[in-house]
Design a protein around this motif. Structure first.
Motif, short mmCIF file in Angstrom:
data_model
loop_
_atom_site.label_atom_id
_atom_site.label_comp_id
_atom_site.label_asym_id
_atom_site.label_seq_id
_atom_site.Cartn_x
_atom_site.Cartn_y
_atom_site.Cartn_z
N UNK A 60 5.69 15.73 1.68
CA UNK A 60 4.81 14.75 2.33
C UNK A 60 4.18 13.82 1.30
N UNK A 61 4.39 14.11 0.04
CA UNK A 61 3.71 13.39 -1.03
C UNK A 61 4.46 12.12 -1.42
N UNK A 62 3.74 11.00 -1.50
CA UNK A 62 4.35 9.77 -1.98
C UNK A 62 3.64 9.36 -3.27
N UNK A 63 4.43 8.90 -4.23
CA UNK A 63 3.86 8.44 -5.48
C UNK A 63 4.51 7.13 -5.88
N UNK A 64 3.90 6.42 -6.82
CA UNK A 64 4.53 5.21 -7.32
C UNK A 64 4.48 5.17 -8.83
N UNK A 65 5.46 4.48 -9.41
CA UNK A 65 5.49 4.34 -10.86
C UNK A 65 6.06 2.98 -11.23
N UNK A 66 5.57 2.45 -12.35
CA UNK A 66 6.11 1.21 -12.90
C UNK A 66 7.02 1.49 -14.10
N UNK A 67 7.35 2.77 -14.32
CA UNK A 67 8.23 3.15 -15.42
C UNK A 67 9.56 2.40 -15.32
N UNK A 68 10.15 2.11 -16.49
CA UNK A 68 11.41 1.37 -16.52
C UNK A 68 12.62 2.24 -16.24
N UNK A 69 12.46 3.57 -16.46
CA UNK A 69 13.55 4.48 -16.12
C UNK A 69 12.95 5.63 -15.34
N UNK A 119 0.84 -1.20 0.00
CA UNK A 119 0.00 0.00 0.00
C UNK A 119 0.88 1.26 0.00
N UNK A 120 0.30 2.34 -0.52
CA UNK A 120 1.00 3.62 -0.53
C UNK A 120 1.23 4.12 0.90
N UNK A 121 0.25 3.86 1.78
CA UNK A 121 0.40 4.28 3.18
C UNK A 121 1.64 3.65 3.81
N UNK A 122 1.79 2.34 3.57
CA UNK A 122 2.94 1.64 4.13
C UNK A 122 4.23 2.19 3.52
N UNK A 123 4.22 2.41 2.20
CA UNK A 123 5.41 2.97 1.53
C UNK A 123 5.76 4.33 2.12
N UNK A 124 4.73 5.13 2.39
CA UNK A 124 4.99 6.46 2.94
C UNK A 124 5.63 6.36 4.32
N UNK A 125 5.10 5.47 5.17
CA UNK A 125 5.69 5.31 6.51
C UNK A 125 7.17 4.89 6.40
N UNK A 126 7.44 3.96 5.49
CA UNK A 126 8.81 3.49 5.32
C UNK A 126 9.72 4.61 4.81
N UNK A 127 9.21 5.37 3.84
CA UNK A 127 10.02 6.44 3.26
C UNK A 127 10.32 7.55 4.27
N UNK A 128 9.34 7.87 5.12
CA UNK A 128 9.54 8.92 6.13
C UNK A 128 10.64 8.49 7.11
N UNK A 129 10.66 7.18 7.42
CA UNK A 129 11.65 6.68 8.39
C UNK A 129 12.98 6.29 7.75
N UNK A 130 13.01 6.23 6.42
CA UNK A 130 14.21 5.76 5.72
C UNK A 130 15.39 6.71 5.97
N UNK A 131 16.54 6.13 6.33
CA UNK A 131 17.69 6.97 6.69
C UNK A 131 18.62 7.24 5.52
N UNK A 132 18.37 6.62 4.38
CA UNK A 132 19.21 6.85 3.20
C UNK A 132 18.34 7.41 2.07
N UNK A 133 19.00 7.96 1.04
CA UNK A 133 18.23 8.47 -0.10
C UNK A 133 17.46 7.34 -0.78
N UNK A 134 18.14 6.22 -1.01
CA UNK A 134 17.50 5.11 -1.71
C UNK A 134 17.34 3.91 -0.79
N UNK A 135 16.16 3.33 -0.80
CA UNK A 135 15.92 2.03 -0.17
C UNK A 135 15.63 1.04 -1.28
N UNK A 136 16.22 -0.15 -1.20
CA UNK A 136 15.93 -1.18 -2.21
C UNK A 136 15.46 -2.45 -1.52
N UNK A 137 14.54 -3.13 -2.19
CA UNK A 137 13.98 -4.36 -1.61
C UNK A 137 13.49 -5.27 -2.72
N UNK A 138 13.02 -6.46 -2.33
CA UNK A 138 12.53 -7.44 -3.29
C UNK A 138 11.26 -8.07 -2.75
#
Ligand code: ZN
Length: 241
Positions: free
Chosen positions: A161-170, A129-148
């Protein structure tokens, strides 16, 4: 620094070789492996040895811990459970020790890595969910977080405060505050694209590119049928599901 980041190999050696060749062709400074080296596929020993020999940072996925008896597998489906038992029988004690030494999280410079989510690395949650992504991003200590873990490539980005998502390849991340990128799966894609996935992160340009690489999934499916793993694990490779 250019990073070649990949996850969820799932004991699919031809897919891993295709990804490593594509990474070499495009050129990166460092590799980073986000876990689930084994489980489902027919080449667990080969994949563990290949990642060990690469010498890159790697973290543990739920299937890696399951294969060495260090995860409660009561929520695994019957096919996954069968694959866990089969995988465990194919690993040497050295390969088990390698998997057992993998950390749950990893961090360097502007990159932090986890198999599932940083708020509960050992629970292997699915970020859905976007809500979960937002919570993670707010707490993230680095510029980029990567996961699988979900096997579906996607990029979440936080601007203010805005979170968005994209499936773009670049994705150009130069104007966002932080980003969280699912790098997809090398050995068992689930976004209806059968090709292996990996991500190139250019730390200076602040871009991510999701690359897809064709490999001989039919040969891997035939090996799955031949070694006695559940046939559905081979069939799904043809459709990327
Ligand atoms: Zn996985």
């Amino acid at each position: 620094m250019r990073w070649g980041i990949f996850s969820d190999i799932h004991a699919n050696a031809p897919a891993l070789e295709a990804v490593l060749a594509d990474i070499a062709r495009r050129g990166v400074d460092r590799h980073l492996c986000l876990g689930d080296l084994v489980g489902y596929g027919p080449h667990p020993a080969e994949v563990v040895d290949r990642i060990r020999d690469l010498g890159c940072p790697a973290i543990a996925g739920n299937h890696d811990l399951a294969a060495i008896g260090r995860l409660d597998t009561s929520d695994f489906n019957p096919y996954a459970l069968e694959a866990v038992a089969w995988t465990a029988s194919r690993l040497s004690s050295e390969q088990e020790a390698f998997l057992g030494d993998l950390p749950l999280t990893w961090r360097s410079g502007s990159v932090s890595a986890v198999h599932g989510t940083q708020d509960a690395p050992r629970e292997f949650l699915y970020l859905q969910t976007l809500d979960h992504a937002q919570r993670l991003l707010v707490e993230q200590e680095t510029f980029l977080g990567v996961f699988g873990h979900t096997h579906v490539p996607v990029t979440f980005a936080l601007s203010g405060e805005q979170v968005g998502l994209t499936y773009e390849r670049r994705v150009d991340l130069s104007s966002v505050d932080r980003a969280l990128v699912n790098v997809g799966s090398v050995g068992q894609p689930r976004d209806e694209d059968a090709r292996a996935a990996w991500v190139l992160f250019d730390e200076v340009a602040r871009t991510v590119e999701i690359h897809r690489v064709a490999y001989d999934f039919e040969a891997v499916a035939q090996t799955i049928f031949a070694v006695g793993l559940p046939p559905v694990l081979g069939e799904r490779l043809r459709y990327g599901v």
